[in-house]
Motif scaffolding. Structure first.
Motif, PDB file in Angstrom:
ATOM      1  N   UNK A  14      27.259 -37.868 -23.305  1.00 26.00           N
ATOM      2  CA  UNK A  14      26.256 -37.203 -22.473  1.00 26.00           C
ATOM      3  C   UNK A  14      26.811 -35.875 -21.963  1.00 26.00           C
ATOM      4  N   UNK A  15      26.047 -34.779 -22.098  1.00 22.82           N
ATOM      5  CA  UNK A  15      26.584 -33.453 -21.773  1.00 22.82           C
ATOM      6  C   UNK A  15      27.172 -33.338 -20.370  1.00 22.82           C
ATOM      7  N   UNK A  16      26.468 -33.860 -19.355  1.00 25.61           N
ATOM      8  CA  UNK A  16      26.983 -33.733 -17.992  1.00 25.61           C
ATOM      9  C   UNK A  16      28.289 -34.522 -17.835  1.00 25.61           C
ATOM     10  N   UNK A  17      28.355 -35.694 -18.436  1.00 29.60           N
ATOM     11  CA  UNK A  17      29.597 -36.471 -18.397  1.00 29.60           C
ATOM     12  C   UNK A  17      30.707 -35.767 -19.161  1.00 29.60           C
ATOM     13  N   UNK A  18      30.357 -35.215 -20.306  1.00 35.10           N
ATOM     14  CA  UNK A  18      31.356 -34.528 -21.121  1.00 35.10           C
ATOM     15  C   UNK A  18      31.916 -33.308 -20.399  1.00 35.10           C
ATOM     16  N   UNK A  19      31.062 -32.619 -19.641  1.00 31.34           N
ATOM     17  CA  UNK A  19      31.550 -31.462 -18.882  1.00 31.34           C
ATOM     18  C   UNK A  19      32.563 -31.901 -17.830  1.00 31.34           C
ATOM     19  N   UNK A  20      32.262 -33.005 -17.124  1.00 32.64           N
ATOM     20  CA  UNK A  20      33.223 -33.533 -16.155  1.00 32.64           C
ATOM     21  C   UNK A  20      34.514 -33.930 -16.863  1.00 32.64           C
ATOM     22  N   UNK A  21      34.394 -34.600 -18.017  1.00 32.75           N
ATOM     23  CA  UNK A  21      35.568 -35.000 -18.798  1.00 32.75           C
ATOM     24  C   UNK A  21      36.449 -33.790 -19.093  1.00 32.75           C
ATOM     25  N   UNK A  22      35.841 -32.731 -19.622  1.00 36.08           N
ATOM     26  CA  UNK A  22      36.609 -31.540 -19.970  1.00 36.08           C
ATOM     27  C   UNK A  22      37.264 -30.920 -18.739  1.00 36.08           C
ATOM     28  N   UNK A  23      36.533 -30.834 -17.652  1.00 36.18           N
ATOM     29  CA  UNK A  23      37.082 -30.200 -16.461  1.00 36.18           C
ATOM     30  C   UNK A  23      38.224 -31.003 -15.867  1.00 36.18           C
ATOM     31  N   UNK A  24      38.094 -32.322 -15.844  1.00 34.04           N
ATOM     32  CA  UNK A  24      39.172 -33.153 -15.318  1.00 34.04           C
ATOM     33  C   UNK A  24      40.415 -33.048 -16.195  1.00 34.04           C
ATOM     34  N   UNK A  25      40.236 -33.099 -17.511  1.00 34.93           N
ATOM     35  CA  UNK A  25      41.372 -33.008 -18.437  1.00 34.93           C
ATOM     36  C   UNK A  25      42.053 -31.649 -18.315  1.00 34.93           C
ATOM     37  N   UNK A  26      41.259 -30.584 -18.309  1.00 30.36           N
ATOM     38  CA  UNK A  26      41.826 -29.234 -18.256  1.00 30.36           C
ATOM     39  C   UNK A  26      42.504 -28.985 -16.916  1.00 30.36           C
ATOM     40  N   UNK A  27      41.884 -29.409 -15.826  1.00 27.57           N
ATOM     41  CA  UNK A  27      42.525 -29.270 -14.516  1.00 27.57           C
ATOM     42  C   UNK A  27      43.888 -29.970 -14.502  1.00 27.57           C
ATOM     43  N   UNK A  28      43.928 -31.162 -15.081  1.00 29.26           N
ATOM     44  CA  UNK A  28      45.149 -31.962 -15.072  1.00 29.26           C
ATOM     45  C   UNK A  28      46.281 -31.278 -15.836  1.00 29.26           C
ATOM     46  N   UNK A  29      46.022 -30.899 -17.075  1.00 28.67           N
ATOM     47  CA  UNK A  29      47.093 -30.315 -17.879  1.00 28.67           C
ATOM     48  C   UNK A  29      47.450 -28.915 -17.395  1.00 28.67           C
ATOM     49  N   UNK A  30      46.460 -28.146 -16.917  1.00 31.09           N
ATOM     50  CA  UNK A  30      46.753 -26.796 -16.423  1.00 31.09           C
ATOM     51  C   UNK A  30      47.646 -26.836 -15.184  1.00 31.09           C
ATOM     52  N   UNK A  31      47.425 -27.810 -14.332  1.00 32.51           N
ATOM     53  CA  UNK A  31      48.237 -27.930 -13.118  1.00 32.51           C
ATOM     54  C   UNK A  31      49.708 -28.164 -13.472  1.00 32.51           C
ATOM     55  N   UNK A  32      49.961 -29.073 -14.406  1.00 34.40           N
ATOM     56  CA  UNK A  32      51.347 -29.434 -14.703  1.00 34.40           C
ATOM     57  C   UNK A  32      52.015 -28.485 -15.692  1.00 34.40           C
ATOM     58  N   UNK A  33      51.230 -27.787 -16.508  1.00 35.05           N
ATOM     59  CA  UNK A  33      51.825 -26.812 -17.428  1.00 35.05           C
ATOM     60  C   UNK A  33      52.050 -25.466 -16.756  1.00 35.05           C
ATOM     61  N   UNK A  34      51.428 -25.272 -15.582  1.00 36.37           N
ATOM     62  CA  UNK A  34      51.609 -24.030 -14.849  1.00 36.37           C
ATOM     63  C   UNK A  34      50.643 -22.929 -15.226  1.00 36.37           C
ATOM     64  N   UNK A  35      49.632 -23.254 -16.028  1.00 32.62           N
ATOM     65  CA  UNK A  35      48.632 -22.242 -16.371  1.00 32.62           C
ATOM     66  C   UNK A  35      47.781 -21.931 -15.147  1.00 32.62           C
ATOM     67  N   UNK A  36      47.607 -20.657 -14.862  1.00 32.95           N
ATOM     68  CA  UNK A  36      46.748 -20.229 -13.759  1.00 32.95           C
ATOM     69  C   UNK A  36      45.368 -19.959 -14.304  1.00 32.95           C
ATOM     70  N   UNK A  37      44.358 -20.656 -13.749  1.00 30.72           N
ATOM     71  CA  UNK A  37      42.990 -20.516 -14.252  1.00 30.72           C
ATOM     72  C   UNK A  37      42.292 -19.325 -13.621  1.00 30.72           C
ATOM     73  N   UNK A  38      41.364 -18.770 -14.354  1.00 28.31           N
ATOM     74  CA  UNK A  38      40.497 -17.705 -13.835  1.00 28.31           C
ATOM     75  C   UNK A  38      39.182 -18.347 -13.433  1.00 28.31           C
ATOM     76  N   UNK A  39      38.975 -18.471 -12.108  1.00 30.39           N
ATOM     77  CA  UNK A  39      37.754 -19.133 -11.642  1.00 30.39           C
ATOM     78  C   UNK A  39      37.956 -20.634 -11.567  1.00 30.39           C
ATOM     79  N   UNK A  40      37.084 -21.275 -10.852  1.00 29.06           N
ATOM     80  CA  UNK A  40      37.193 -22.721 -10.648  1.00 29.06           C
ATOM     81  C   UNK A  40      36.427 -23.480 -11.711  1.00 29.06           C
ATOM     82  N   UNK A  41      37.117 -24.408 -12.377  1.00 29.40           N
ATOM     83  CA  UNK A  41      36.445 -25.247 -13.362  1.00 29.40           C
ATOM     84  C   UNK A  41      35.532 -26.266 -12.694  1.00 29.40           C
ATOM     85  N   UNK A  42      35.708 -26.479 -11.393  1.00 27.95           N
ATOM     86  CA  UNK A  42      34.920 -27.504 -10.726  1.00 27.95           C
ATOM     87  C   UNK A  42      33.579 -26.999 -10.215  1.00 27.95           C
ATOM     88  N   UNK A  43      33.332 -25.698 -10.345  1.00 27.86           N
ATOM     89  CA  UNK A  43      32.088 -25.148  -9.805  1.00 27.86           C
ATOM     90  C   UNK A  43      30.870 -25.812 -10.445  1.00 27.86           C
TER      91      UNK A  43
END
Length: 710
Positions: A674-703
């Motif tokens: 489901x698209x809305x679920x998949x968007x949450x999936x992607x944002x949670x996964x990306x937030x998780x790996x970006x935090x620990x890899x040290x990547x600085x995001x441009x803008x909030x993925x949670x918006x």
């Protein structure tokens, strides 16, 4: 898409148009397809049935009804049939005109239940054979979920397997095929007065086709002389055996109210899955595939031929060898005949690509292995063009790692000269992607063999910079990362976050020969793990633009097992963060799954006869070593790997004080669709790996995301 994407984000991926494979008319001038788009602004989906003009690449819409689906050409004219769900559980058969797209479609029949998988075959100028699939009640009637009597209790009682499969509990209603004819009189098409007839009702033993949970039009075919279909052997337990047999039902008119009994097509020592029955243009010859083992879902399919359905005892195997292994080491899937019946075109994976091959249609003449006609991307479907400007050519639907849908026309005599018809993403440009992002390498695995891996770089890649590694591990385990598009695990999504994405195809992977694929048996945490270690070491030594000190690893299904296994072994300390989606926590829990033939094959027997093998590759046996931050994702409707396989590792991580998070979707199965679920999936996964890899995001993925967090 109407706006060019500056960055390929999860929103862009999930809201991009999704096109089906296209079905051309006989001349190749027009092609039917469906296209759906999800809007995160309106939180709604649109869906269209479209007609593509192959001369200019422009499309027109025949229907924008969300309930309309499965368009198919009615004979050789511009008329189009499609199915449309209606009120109270009925299905309407709709007739439209591609040459007059603005004219009002006509309802020519209504079926009292849900039907799908429509196929038609012209019998003469005024008669069309018509076959669909739909659930059948125990008394042989079409099942209607809306009008069926509702039980007063929710109890379910079983005395045999399956209890449930994939994401649903098994019921007494079974898939069956229904046939009839469409007749033309006074310029109008109508359904035969006999209505839909249960094609499998004439067999003394109840057969089910298409085969659940994923069976569709590829499980049956029709000719002017009959119906060929595959069905599970009713005498065998479906949880422990993979055997599906091929059957043939002869018909004279497709209007017989009492169908003939289905005749089984015997194939000697080949006793596994039968798939892809496909009639030749003459309606007499029948090609199909069959596996050898009846307890191995990923065995090698063999290409077979019945030269004449009047003699079902004459079954011929292509590339047969004395040792029974077969001379072609690839796995044929989709089958297409040339108009003259002299050539077969088949799809098969090879070295990370989904290729189209050609070969003579007779095993006696197929002295050489099939010739690959394509070399890039993944072919999802092919149709032969019998007439017109493109006579003798193939209309191909395909995708790549940077393009989600491409339609091309290929001349088998000149396969290098491909005519591009339409691309949803303009070769990836509409997504901000380009082919230069994609690379590949080979390295030496755990033994005397080579392992292949894809590399996907950011679109703004600078070789002078260093990027963290995203190591993606595929599921299956008999599967592969191919050069094709995915809306669930798309390497470019991670690359555009600023990673170098490496997707290795270790032991167990398909498309690299059966020795590599079958090498995973009794080796779940052995050779594949060593292959992944060596792949990581290759990246460290040979890709100077990769920063492996900031690496992350992600995997789903068997890939989730492997991430759990890695967590308990030395490779786990090489990663800053891990992600497991619907993975195996304990191999001792495999009997909570539905398809028991899977662990029986891969672990070399039953749990009671070969417990040591189940224990040998049990990730739960190594939780003492777990230390890396870990995101666990597991869905409640995943009956292949029940949710306890996700809750257990999360409980371990939390109890040990390891940074961890648990994400679940109560309404999703092994996949997140489901698209809305998949968007949450992607944002949670990306937030998780970006935090620990040290990547600085441009803008909030949670918006703009509304979800429950604790």
């Amino acid at each position: 898409m109407t706006v060019r994407a500056h960055k390929f984000t999860p929103e862009v991926l999930l809201s991009a148009p999704r096109r089906s494979a296209a079905s051309p008319n006989s001349t190749g001038t027009l092609a039917l397809y469906t296209e759906s788009v999800y809007s995160f602004q309106s939180h709604s989906k649109t869906s269209e049935i479209c007609v593509l003009d192959t001369s200019n690449g422009q499309s027109i819409c025949l229907s924008s009804d969300l309930n309309a689906s499965e368009p198919t050409w009615l004979g050789d004219k511009d008329l189009v049939l499609w199915l449309k769900g209606g009120d109270k559980g009925v299905t309407n058969l709709i007739l439209g005109d591609a040459s007059s797209p603005h004219s009002k479609p006509e309802t020519i029949a209504t079926f009292n239940g849900g039907v799908s998988n429509i196929k038609v075959k012209s019998l003469d100028d005024t008669t069309i054979a018509f076959v669909v699939s739909g659930l059948c009640t125990p008394d042989g009637q079409l099942y209607n979920s809306e009008t069926a009597e509702k039980p007063r209790s929710t109890a379910k009682v079983y005395s045999k397997l399956f209890v449930r499969q994939w994401d649903a509990y098994v019921t007494e209603n079974k898939n069956t095929l229904w046939y009839s004819t469409l007749n033309k009189s006074s310029g109008k098409w109508t359904l035969n007065s006999t209505g839909l007839i249960n094609a499998l009702g004439g067999h003394p033993v109840k057969l089910e086709s298409p085969v659940p949970p994923f069976g569709g039009t590829g499980d049956f075919d029709i000719s002017a002389f009959g119906i060929a279909f595959v069905a599970k052997d009713p005498k065998l337990d479906p949880a422990n055996y993979t055997k599906t047999d091929l059957y043939y039902i002869p018909t004279r008119t497709f209007a017989e109210t009492k169908p003939s009994s289905a005749q089984i097509i015997k194939t000697g020592n080949l006793r596994g899955y039968s798939q892809s029955p496909t009639f030749a243009p003459n309606g007499k010859s029948l090609a199909f595939t069959r596996m050898k083992s009846d307890q191995y879902e990923s065995d090698k399919p063999r290409l077979l031929l019945v030269p004449d359905v009047e003699d079902l005892s004459n079954v011929q195997e292509f590339f047969m060898t004395d040792d029974g292994e077969g001379g072609w080491d690839l796995r044929p899937e989709c089958i297409v005949w040339s108009a003259d019946g002299e050539t077969l075109y088949v799809t098969a994976e090879e070295n990370g690509r989904g290729k189209l091959f050609s070969l003579p249609s007779s095993p006696r003449h197929a002295s050489k292995l099939p010739t690959a006609l394509t070399s890039r991307g993944t072919v999802s479907d092919a149709k032969y063009l019998a007439d017109g400007r493109f006579k003798g050519n193939l209309f191909i639907s395909s995708s790549s790692l940077v393009d989600n849908s491409t339609y091309t026309i290929l001349d088998p005599a000149r396969p290098a000269e491909v005519t591009s018809i339409s691309s949803t993403s303009k070769g990836g440009r509409m997504f901000g992607l380009h082919q230069d992002q994609v690379d590949e390498f080979w390295y030496t695995g755990a033994g005397d063999y080579k392992v292949h891996a894809w590399v996907v770089k950011p679109s703004d890649f600078d070789k002078a910079k260093k990027y963290p590694l995203a190591y993606l591990i595929h599921g299956g385990p008999q599967g592969a990362w191919n050069e094709g598009w995915s809306t669930r695990w798309n390497p470019a999504i991670f690359a555009e976050q600023g990673y170098i994405v490496v997707t290795p195809n270790p032991t167990g992977s398909t498309g690299y020969g059966m020795a590599l694929q079958n090498g995973i048996q009794n080796q779940w945490g052995g050779r594949p793990y060593e292959d992944l270690v060596k792949g990581f070491e290759y990246v460290e030594s040979n890709l100077p633009y990769v920063d492996t000190s900031r690496a992350v690893a992600l995997g789903a299904s068997y890939g989730g097992f492997m991430v759990n296994w890695i967590q308990g072994h030395p490779l786990g300390r090489k990663f800053k963060a891990l992600v497991t989606h619907d993975g195996v926590f304990s191999t001792l829990n495999q009997y909570s799954s539905e398809e028991l033939f899977f662990p029986h094959h891969d672990f070399g027997g039953t749990l009671w006869d070969n417990r040591e093998n189940y224990e040998k590759w049990d990730p739960a046996a190594h939780v003492k070593n777990w230390a890396t931050p870990h995101l666990i994702i597991h869905n409640e409707l995943d009956y292949r790997l029940p949710i306890s396989e996700g809750l257990a590792p999360f409980n371990v991580l939390q109890t040990k004080g390891i940074p961890s998070k648990f994400l679940t979707f109560p309404d999703e199965n092994h996949w997140v669709l489901k698209p809305e679920n998949s968007l949450v999936w992607h944002r949670e996964v990306i937030d998780w790996i970006n935090h620990y890899s040290g990547i600085t995001e441009q803008g909030s993925l949670q918006q703009g995301v509304s979800n429950l967090k604790i």
